[in-house]
Design a protein around this motif. Sequence first.
Motif, mmCIF file in Angstrom:
data_model
loop_
_atom_site.group_PDB
_atom_site.id
_atom_site.type_symbol
_atom_site.label_atom_id
_atom_site.label_comp_id
_atom_site.label_asym_id
_atom_site.label_seq_id
_atom_site.Cartn_x
_atom_site.Cartn_y
_atom_site.Cartn_z
ATOM 1 N N ASN A 189 39.110 -45.088 -21.717
ATOM 2 C CA ASN A 189 40.349 -45.242 -20.942
ATOM 3 C C ASN A 189 41.016 -43.901 -20.635
ATOM 4 O O ASN A 189 42.202 -43.692 -20.903
ATOM 5 C CB ASN A 189 41.324 -46.166 -21.679
ATOM 6 N N HIS A 190 40.225 -42.994 -20.087
ATOM 7 C CA HIS A 190 40.759 -41.677 -19.719
ATOM 8 C C HIS A 190 41.500 -41.772 -18.392
ATOM 9 O O HIS A 190 40.965 -42.254 -17.394
ATOM 10 C CB HIS A 190 39.633 -40.658 -19.593
ATOM 11 N N VAL A 191 42.740 -41.305 -18.375
ATOM 12 C CA VAL A 191 43.535 -41.213 -17.160
ATOM 13 C C VAL A 191 44.069 -39.786 -17.069
ATOM 14 O O VAL A 191 44.854 -39.349 -17.919
ATOM 15 C CB VAL A 191 44.711 -42.210 -17.168
ATOM 16 N N GLY A 192 43.613 -39.054 -16.067
ATOM 17 C CA GLY A 192 43.998 -37.659 -15.960
ATOM 18 C C GLY A 192 44.328 -37.255 -14.541
ATOM 19 O O GLY A 192 44.463 -38.100 -13.646
ATOM 20 N N LYS A 193 44.435 -35.965 -14.342
ATOM 21 C CA LYS A 193 44.789 -35.432 -13.035
ATOM 22 C C LYS A 193 43.651 -35.596 -12.037
ATOM 23 O O LYS A 193 43.874 -35.872 -10.847
ATOM 24 C CB LYS A 193 45.164 -33.957 -13.163
ATOM 25 N N PHE A 194 42.421 -35.454 -12.504
ATOM 26 C CA PHE A 194 41.270 -35.483 -11.605
ATOM 27 C C PHE A 194 40.348 -36.680 -11.831
ATOM 28 O O PHE A 194 39.588 -37.053 -10.940
ATOM 29 C CB PHE A 194 40.445 -34.197 -11.769
ATOM 30 N N TYR A 195 40.389 -37.270 -13.010
ATOM 31 C CA TYR A 195 39.451 -38.336 -13.346
ATOM 32 C C TYR A 195 40.181 -39.519 -13.977
ATOM 33 O O TYR A 195 41.079 -39.338 -14.811
ATOM 34 C CB TYR A 195 38.383 -37.844 -14.333
ATOM 35 N N ASN A 196 39.758 -40.722 -13.597
ATOM 36 C CA ASN A 196 40.155 -41.958 -14.259
ATOM 37 C C ASN A 196 38.882 -42.670 -14.681
ATOM 38 O O ASN A 196 38.122 -43.159 -13.831
ATOM 39 C CB ASN A 196 40.984 -42.852 -13.340
ATOM 40 N N VAL A 197 38.622 -42.725 -15.983
ATOM 41 C CA VAL A 197 37.355 -43.260 -16.487
ATOM 42 C C VAL A 197 37.651 -44.252 -17.607
ATOM 43 O O VAL A 197 38.071 -43.855 -18.699
ATOM 44 C CB VAL A 197 36.444 -42.132 -17.017
ATOM 45 N N PRO A 198 37.438 -45.543 -17.363
ATOM 46 C CA PRO A 198 37.692 -46.519 -18.422
ATOM 47 C C PRO A 198 36.640 -46.466 -19.530
ATOM 48 O O PRO A 198 36.957 -46.682 -20.698
ATOM 49 C CB PRO A 198 37.666 -47.855 -17.680
ATOM 50 N N GLY A 199 35.385 -46.223 -19.165
ATOM 51 C CA GLY A 199 34.338 -46.288 -20.174
ATOM 52 C C GLY A 199 33.994 -47.741 -20.433
ATOM 53 O O GLY A 199 34.445 -48.634 -19.708
ATOM 54 N N PRO A 200 33.239 -48.079 -21.478
ATOM 55 C CA PRO A 200 32.645 -47.148 -22.445
ATOM 56 C C PRO A 200 31.413 -46.459 -21.887
ATOM 57 O O PRO A 200 30.983 -46.742 -20.768
ATOM 58 C CB PRO A 200 32.259 -48.083 -23.594
#
Length: 409
Positions: A137-148
């Motif tokens: 569940n990464h939410v950042g300036k350049f990337y949004n990645v839920p995973g796993p």
Amino acid sequence: MASNGVRDTVVPQEKKSLILNAFVEMCSGHQSPGLWRHPKDQSANFNDIDHWVNLAKLLESAKFHGIFIADVLGYLDSAARNLGHTEQPKDDNRYEVAEEYMQVMYKLFESSWRDDAVVKDAEKGMFSVPDRIREINHVGKFYNVPGPHICQPSPQRTPLLMQAGTSKAGKTFAAQHAEAVFVAGHSPSVVAANIAEIREMASSQFGRDSQSIKFLAMFCPVLGKTESEAKEKYDDYIQYGSTEGALALFGGWTGIDLAKYGDDEELRHVESNAIRSAVEAWSKSSPGVDKWTKHTIARHISVGGLGATPVGTPAQIADEMQRRVDEADIDGFNMPYAIFPSSFEDIVQMLVPELQSRGMFWDDYAVPGGTYRENFYKRKGQNVTLPEHVASAYRWKAGVDKDEHSIPS
């Protein structure tokens, strides 16, 4: 001799056992533009699987550490523009993107699957334990990645991290993340200061063992059983070099377009500091060149690219390698080819035995059948990053509940 007349005891430094990588790409010519036309060159067969299988077998017979297969975002035209990215991102911006990208990768490789997530319990029909796998569940300036992460981790989890680029931002990035750094320069003095600075930053700013970062210099030797044989080979190779291709590569590597300069214009006198600095670096390794024009630069690049291209016997080449280790604190070499596969065959058949006889290269892998990282550090069981590396903070260890292990942000 000490002042009291007693001879000082000189403690010899332990001789480094070199790290050797082959440096290739899915293309013809790679670092030697135009040489694919040489009658013996087979680099244009890169779409044939045997091309790669045979290379791997050849290098493994000599106990090479690995093959680095380069990639690019686009291709280069004669005006030295990267057509896949005509507007190159600013240096700080691209490393800002890269910094967040590394966070995402560490979360996926280290934090998504617990060390003991895979159980392979055939009786229960359970390959992995669901509670030991989670979304990042990464939410950042350049990337949004839920995973796993979509599959179980490899034995290394995070692959061995290699970086190239010695700008100010690049050095900081390397000091924190890199396990190996590729450097290029025709003389040791060109890279020595960068190596020393990155090692110091790794220790003082990121708490790493400065010697855990290994520096690999680009190095494309032209070998002969005699010096005259080696020179004949080089003269044979250089006649196939492409000036246009070399200048396009130079532009893509450096961001400097030499097309606007005249054929006979002395580049040591132009206004561009970047061009003068590049030419000055070449001048140190080739002091006999009277005039540096864009065609002189193209000739230097045509065999071996921006790295060194020493010409000589195995003993002479080994001497040059040792000089770079002594003067620049280099740990190994990233070795492209002049022609494929003859250049690698010469290295395996002539140079490697010379290095082994001097104790500069091992006779067998430190961990036969081991991972790249185990052999890179010569430590059995060292599959994952070292404890002080930033990736280790992300590791979801066996026995730790997912609510107890917080993913670094």
